[in-house]
Structures are given as structure tokens and as C-alpha cells.
Design a protein around this motif. Structure first.
Motif, mmCIF file in Angstrom:
data_model
loop_
_atom_site.group_PDB
_atom_site.id
_atom_site.type_symbol
_atom_site.label_atom_id
_atom_site.label_comp_id
_atom_site.label_asym_id
_atom_site.label_seq_id
_atom_site.Cartn_x
_atom_site.Cartn_y
_atom_site.Cartn_z
ATOM 1 N N GLU A 171 0.614 -1.177 -0.042
ATOM 2 C CA GLU A 171 -0.049 0.154 0.072
ATOM 3 C C GLU A 171 0.821 1.295 0.013
ATOM 4 N N THR A 172 0.390 2.328 -0.320
ATOM 5 C CA THR A 172 0.880 3.373 -0.542
ATOM 6 C C THR A 172 0.465 4.629 0.046
ATOM 7 N N ARG A 173 0.929 6.065 0.305
ATOM 8 C CA ARG A 173 0.511 6.977 0.869
ATOM 9 C C ARG A 173 0.894 8.203 0.065
ATOM 10 N N LEU A 174 -0.236 8.859 -0.277
ATOM 11 C CA LEU A 174 -0.040 9.983 -0.996
ATOM 12 C C LEU A 174 0.425 11.486 -0.132
ATOM 13 N N SER A 175 1.584 12.085 -0.547
ATOM 14 C CA SER A 175 1.806 13.306 -0.073
ATOM 15 C C SER A 175 1.700 14.508 -1.034
ATOM 16 N N GLY A 176 1.121 15.585 -0.856
ATOM 17 C CA GLY A 176 0.878 16.604 -1.762
ATOM 18 C C GLY A 176 -0.117 16.257 -2.725
ATOM 19 N N ASN A 177 -0.188 17.207 -3.731
ATOM 20 C CA ASN A 177 -1.288 17.149 -4.421
ATOM 21 C C ASN A 177 -1.142 16.024 -5.450
ATOM 22 N N ASP A 178 -2.341 15.051 -5.868
ATOM 23 C CA ASP A 178 -2.310 14.376 -6.931
ATOM 24 C C ASP A 178 -2.397 14.817 -8.210
ATOM 25 N N VAL A 179 -1.334 14.347 -9.064
ATOM 26 C CA VAL A 179 -1.403 15.012 -10.654
ATOM 27 C C VAL A 179 -1.193 13.616 -11.348
ATOM 28 N N LYS A 180 -1.588 14.087 -12.656
ATOM 29 C CA LYS A 180 -1.303 13.212 -13.735
ATOM 30 C C LYS A 180 0.237 13.418 -14.058
ATOM 31 N N LEU A 181 1.073 12.315 -14.109
ATOM 32 C CA LEU A 181 2.431 12.503 -14.133
ATOM 33 C C LEU A 181 2.925 12.774 -15.628
#
Length: 625
Positions: free
Chosen positions: A556-566
Motif C-alpha cells: 500500500e502507498t500513501r500520497l503526500s502533496g497534490n495528486d497529479v497526472k504524471l
């Protein structure tokens, strides 16, 4: 890539009976000096004489009816205040471009003619239209008509009467897209049993409107321009005397391609573009491109169209193409040293397209080996290091602005060979990396003074997927950088794809404040070997969709900051275990150099399946691509 023994040619290569030859010279980049013709500095005559001598050598030693040139002959910054001040004080940008273009292109054409080639079939490259980017509303965007006019007048029109040189229709189709922006820079020309089609792929709708990553100009062929191409190809296929159709433009279409010291621009939408589908539909034999200053041969996955991306670069590389009715044979030559006019070249690759049987046979070797886009492009196994002088890397010699043998101030005299499909020019410059027993044979032991960086560029580009895999062993508590992909041109701290190990926890970083970090995993800084895979499952995925595998299992992963299309910078150099080639702006990132061991570092330009992750880990019996 298969290795090839160097062969120094001292006489004209033998051609098959009934065949004829032309030369391919992409990204020559040596014509800027001709803009100085009016000022006539003391050094100019000598450099022009060397051009003429080199062209004469090519003609005498390698022959050829004509030279095909897929763009980029000069610098092209003729709209800029500095260029105007130093050359044509008081001129408008439009006036400066037309004057510089006249001197540049007429001088270049004259030198090639004196050397023995009166026919140069040249495509517009980004440098012919001012060099990218083209910011919306800028002078370089506004002056696109003048850049094209200067180019077309010298290359595509008769100097005496201004008549277009390539007017012979192809069946019922016009030789050029009349009524479009490209009517003087895109055209079809038949020579013997080949139809050459030259495409100006730099599309602009409004100089004040941004339509792509490069600003007001993007790489595409659409509308009436594409319709004309369709008509020409359809008519050509009705003519039994046309045995091969060869199309050239400047920008590569099939991704990935090798890149060295380039802005790395590609055609929009790749093989899904209407342009590429048109080439596929009508069975084009070869699509030639330049731009990226490296050689890559790729076959279209759904047809026999071959993309041949090549490099010229001041005559230090070129290709001969021998043409018969059912065969195209390409030989790549690389300069060995000294002056180009000395004529010392080695064969560095070959490509054969054979249409004599029931199907089409396509075979390549050396620098022209056919690339599998899905293969493992970079693979560092740390089994050996080799002196750089014994295995030179393209682009590292004779550089004036920087010392390419230094990474972050420390000289690198050795390389770790690249075992991946991108071949030896993607070997990594290195120093202070010791070889010790690893997970598979030997591994690299890193300290804070270690350096390991790839001088060639990429393979990150735009929204294309990328995956990393490697074994690590460390006890460090720091946030350590494992793989860095810093831009070599800009200073913005974004649009990269870095893999870190933060106090033993894997982390993907795409900007200073945006990361994806593994959750609920045992820390990997326990002094034991662990395997990490980090990658994108598909093109254009979001940061939150990035996948991390630890010891073969998804986490599992945790996002930090805004989610964006790479979306990645297309001009990066890859570093391992530290910041290496990235610019000094990257020093503010909260990371430290890696201290510990690494093994089997690998890079793909796609997502990986569970079976492929097993292969990367070295599991016996796993199916390797």
C-alpha cells in the motif's frame, strides 16, 4: 545490442549490382558559421574549406546520388536581440532572420555542391524555425513565416528564377500541399525507384496560442497537410515503378528512442497519431527522423514500417543506404578521431530490409539493431567496471562548455557497462563505487563520495510510463536517493521521477513536495538484501496510482502533496545513488547520497507484470522478455 568489430574504410564500399546509393545525415548542426559570411571573420575560410573537404571525402569514398537530411543544420536563434545586435544592428527580427537564413543556407548548399553533392533533400527541424520552445506571443513564435521563407528559398527553389524544384506530380497528386503553410517545405520527389516524401511537422495555429509542451508550435501533421500526404501515398502505390517509399521529418514518432544532448522533442500522439497510421496504411518502408542525436531503429508493432532515427553531428556519424528493387541496406559509420575530412570511420551498425521473399525480412545489428520498446533498456549488474578510454560513451569527448568526465565535481574515469537494450552509449560514468559480492554475482558498494551517472538522456518523456527495479542493502537512517532523474536544461524542481529510501521506506518523488511512500512495510535498512520495484502501471497515470513492490509483493502507498497526472521533463540524465548529473537546483531536495550496496539496477519504459518482477529479482524459471 550486438557488438561489431570496427572496420576502417579506405575505399568505396562495394554495392550490389543494379543498386544505387544515397547518404543520410541528420542533425548536421554545422551551418551556423555561414551566417557570418558578410562579416567574414578570419577563421571562416578555413572552416568552410574543411566542410568542402569532408563532403568531397564522402563523395569520393562513399559515393551516393544525393544526401537526405532530416533537419537541424544550424543554431537558428536569429530572432534574438543578441544575434541582431552582433550581426545586423537596427534590423527587425524578421529582417535578421531572412538575411541570416540567406547566408546560412546558400553557403551550406554551395559547400555541399563544391564537395560533390548537388542534391540535398532536407526537412525542416526545430533549429530551422528558431529552436524550441516557442512561447506563445514571443518573437520566435511570430516569426515562423520568415524562418520557413528563408529555408525554402535556398533549399527548395531554383536560385535563378525562384521556381520550386520538386514540382513533378505523383500520379494525380500534387508534389506539395498547395494552399497550406507547408507548400514550400513539404514535398514528394521521385529518384529512380524511390519516392522520397519530406514532411515539415512543426504545426502552429496561432503565434499567441499555446497548443503543446513547446508553446505555440507542436509536432503534428493534420488537416489539409495530412490529406495531401494521404493522396500522395495512395497515388504512389499505384505506380509499379516505385519500389520503396521513404518519408523523412525531424521528430521521432515511435517511443522510446535514445537521446544525447537534445531537447528530445517527439511527434504528438506517437504511433496513435493520424500521421503514423497513414504511413502504416500505405506501407511506407522507412520513416527517417533526427532531433535526438542518437541512433535508434524500431519496427512498428502493427506493420513493417521501420523508424530510423539517426545522428550526423558535424559529420561524426552518417549512414549509407544501398537501394535495389527488393532490398534496402543501411550501413552506419562512426568517426574514429581527428578531422572528419581524414575519412577514418568505423562501421557501427547495419540494417537490412529485404522484400524479395513472401514477407518482409528486417534485420539489424550494432547501433542499428532493432529495438524492442518493451525491453529492459538500462541494466547495471555491477559485474565489472571498465576504463572509459576503452569503451567511450557517445557525447563525452571534445566538449568545450563542461567536463563530462566529472559528476558533482569528482572525475569519473571508468564506466559500469549497460547490459540493457539501449546499449553501451547508456553505460554509466562512475568513480568510488567498489565491487563486492551481491545478490547476483557482484554488486556496487556506495559511499557519500560515489558517483554513477548516465551521460545519455532519458528514457523519461512526457506522460510515458517508467519502471525501476533494484536490489539494495543498507543500514542508513537517512532519506537516501536511489535513482535520480534531474533535468539537464531547466531548474524547476518538478516533472521528474525519483526513487528514494527514506529511513528504510521506499518513496517515489516527482517534485519537492509530492511523493508516494510505501505504507505498513518493514523498514529495509536492516543490513539485509531487499528488492524494490517502483513504476507506473500505464501511460499518463496519476501519482497516486504509482505502484511499489517490496521483495516481490505489492504494498500500500500513501500520497503526500497534490495528486497529479504524471508528466516528465524530456531532457533528463539518470543518476544512481546520488544527484549526479542533475543541476544544482536539486540540492534543496531533502535527500542524501546512498550509502550501502546496490545490485541489478534496471529501467523499463512501461509497467511490469508480477512475472517480470520475478525476472528482475532473478527467480529461476521466470520468463524473461
Amino acid at each position: 545490442m550486438k557488438s561489431m568489430l570496427p572496420i576502417i574504410f579506405v575505399a568505396l564500399s562495394v554495392q550490389a549490382e543494379g543498386s544505387w546509393r544515397f547518404l543520410l545525415l541528420a542533425d548536421w548542426h554545422s551551418a551556423e558559421k555561414y551566417t557570418q559570411t558578410e562579416k567574414n571573420p578570419s577563421w571562416l575560410d578555413e572552416t568552410i574549406a574543411e566542410d568542402i573537404a569532408t563532403v568531397a571525402m564522402l563523395k569520393n569514398k562513399f559515393g551516393g546520388d544525393l544526401i537526405l537530411m532530416p533537419g537541424d543544420s544550424n543554431g537558428g536563434h536569429w530572432d534574438t536581440p543578441n544575434f541582431i545586435k552582433n550581426n545586423y544592428p537596427g534590423a527587425t527580427p524578421e529582417e535578421a532572420i531572412l538575411k541570416a537564413g540567406h547566408f546560412c543556407y546558400s553557403g551550406m548548399v554551395d559547400s555541399f555542391r563544391k564537395g560533390g553533392y548537388s542534391r540535398l533533400i532536407m526537412a525542416v527541424g526545430d533549429h530551422e524555425i528558431g529552436d524550441n520552445p516557442w512561447p506563445a506571443g514571443s518573437v520566435v513564435s511570430r516569426c515562423q513565416p520568415q524562418f520557413r521563407e528563408a529555408f525554402a528559398k535556398e533549399f527548395n527553389r531554383n536560385p535563378d528564377g525562384g521556381r520550386f524544384l520538386y514540382e513533378q506530380p505523383v500520379g494525380k497528386a500534387s508534389s506539395r500541399p498547395l494552399g497550406t503553410t507547408y507548400e514550400n517545405t513539404s514535398y514528394a520527389y521521385r529518384h529512380k525507384n524511390v519516392l522520397f516524401i519530406t514532411i515539415d511537422a512543426f504545426h502552429q495555429e496561432n503565434p499567441d496560442e499555446k497548443i503543446g509542451d513547446e508553446g505555440s508550435v507542436t509536432g503534428t501533421v493534420i488537416g489539409p497537410h495530412l490529406q495531401w500526404l494521404e493522396e500522395v501515398l495512395a497515388e504512389a502505390r499505384k505506380d509499379s515503378g516505385i519500389k520503396h517509399i521513404l518519408v523523412q521529418s525531424h521528430l521521432p514518432v515511435i517511443y522510446p528512442v535514445r537521446k544525447v544532448n537534445s531537447s528530445g522533442m517527439l511527434m504528438d500522439d506517437g504511433i496513435e497519431s493520424a500521421f503514423w497510421k497513414t504511413l502504416r496504411k500505405h506501407g511506407v518502408d522507412i520513416y527517417f527522423a533526427g532531433e535526438v542525436h542518437a541512433n535508434t531503429v524500431t519496427k512498428d508493432p502493427e506493420s513493417n514500417v521501420v523508424q530510423l532515427v539517426s545522428r550526423g553531428n558535424f559529420f561524426n556519424n552518417f549512414q549509407t543506404l544501398d537501394i535495389s528493387d527488393n532490398r534496402i541496406e543501411v550501413t552506419c559509420y562512426n568517426q574514429l578521431g581527428g578531422k572528419a575530412s581524414d575519412g577514418e570511420y568505423e562501421v557501427s551498425g547495419r540494417l537490412l530490409i529485404d522484400k524479395s521473399g513472401a514477407g518482409v525480412r528486417i534485420e539489424g545489428e550494432g547501433e542499428l539493431a532493432v529495438l524492442d520498446p518493451g525491453a529492459r533498456h538500462l541494466h547495471f549488474d555491477f559485474e565489472e567496471t571498465v576504463p572509459l578510454v576503452e569503451q567511450p560513451i557517445m557525447g563525452t569527448a571534445n566538449r568545450k562548455k563542461e567536463d563530462p568526465f566529472k559528476l558533482r565535481g569528482i572525475k569519473c574515469a571508468r564506466i559500469v557497462p549497460n547490459r540493457g537494450s539501449f546499449g553501451p552509449h547508456y553505460s554509466a560514468l562512475t568513480t568510488h563505487v567498489d565491487l563486492v559480492p551481491g545478490m547476483q554475482g557482484m554488486a556496487g558498494l556506495f559511499s557519500e563520495q560515489s558517483r554513477l551517472g548516465v551521460f545519455a538522456m532519458g528514457p523519461l518523456h512526457g506522460d510515458r510510463a517508467v519502471s525501476y527495479a533494484l536490489w539494495v542493502k543498507t543500514t542508513s537512517l537517512e532519506n537516501q536517493i536511489l535513482i535520480n532523474t534531474g533535468s539537464i536544461w531547466g531548474t524547476e524542481l518538478k516533472n521528474f521521477f525519483n526513487l528514494n529510501l527514506d529511513d528504510g521506506v521506499p518513496q517515489v518523488m516527482v517534485s519537492e513536495h509530492q511523493t508516494v511512500t510505501a505504507e505498513d512495510v518493514e523498514k529495509l535498512n536492516d543490513g539485509e538484501w531487499h528488492h524494490i520495484v517502483a513504476g507506473m502501471p500505464s501511460n499518463g497515470c496519476r501519482l497516486s496510482e504509482v505502484e511499489i513492490h517490496v521483495d516481490g509483493k505489492p504494498v500500500e502507498t500513501r500520497l503526500s502533496g497534490n495528486d497529479v497526472k504524471l508528466h516528465f521533463n524530456q531532457a533528463v540524465r539518470l543518476g544512481i545513488g546520488g544527484l549526479n548529473y542533475s543541476n544544482k537546483a536539486f540540492d534543496v531536495l531533502p535527500v542524501k547520497p546512498f550509502v550501502g550496496c546496490m545490485d541489478e539496477v534496471s529501467v523499463w519504459t512501461r509497467g511490469l507484470t508480477p512475472e517480470e518482477i520475478k525476472v528482475a529479482m532473478g527467480f529461476k524459471g521466470a520468463q524473461q522478455r
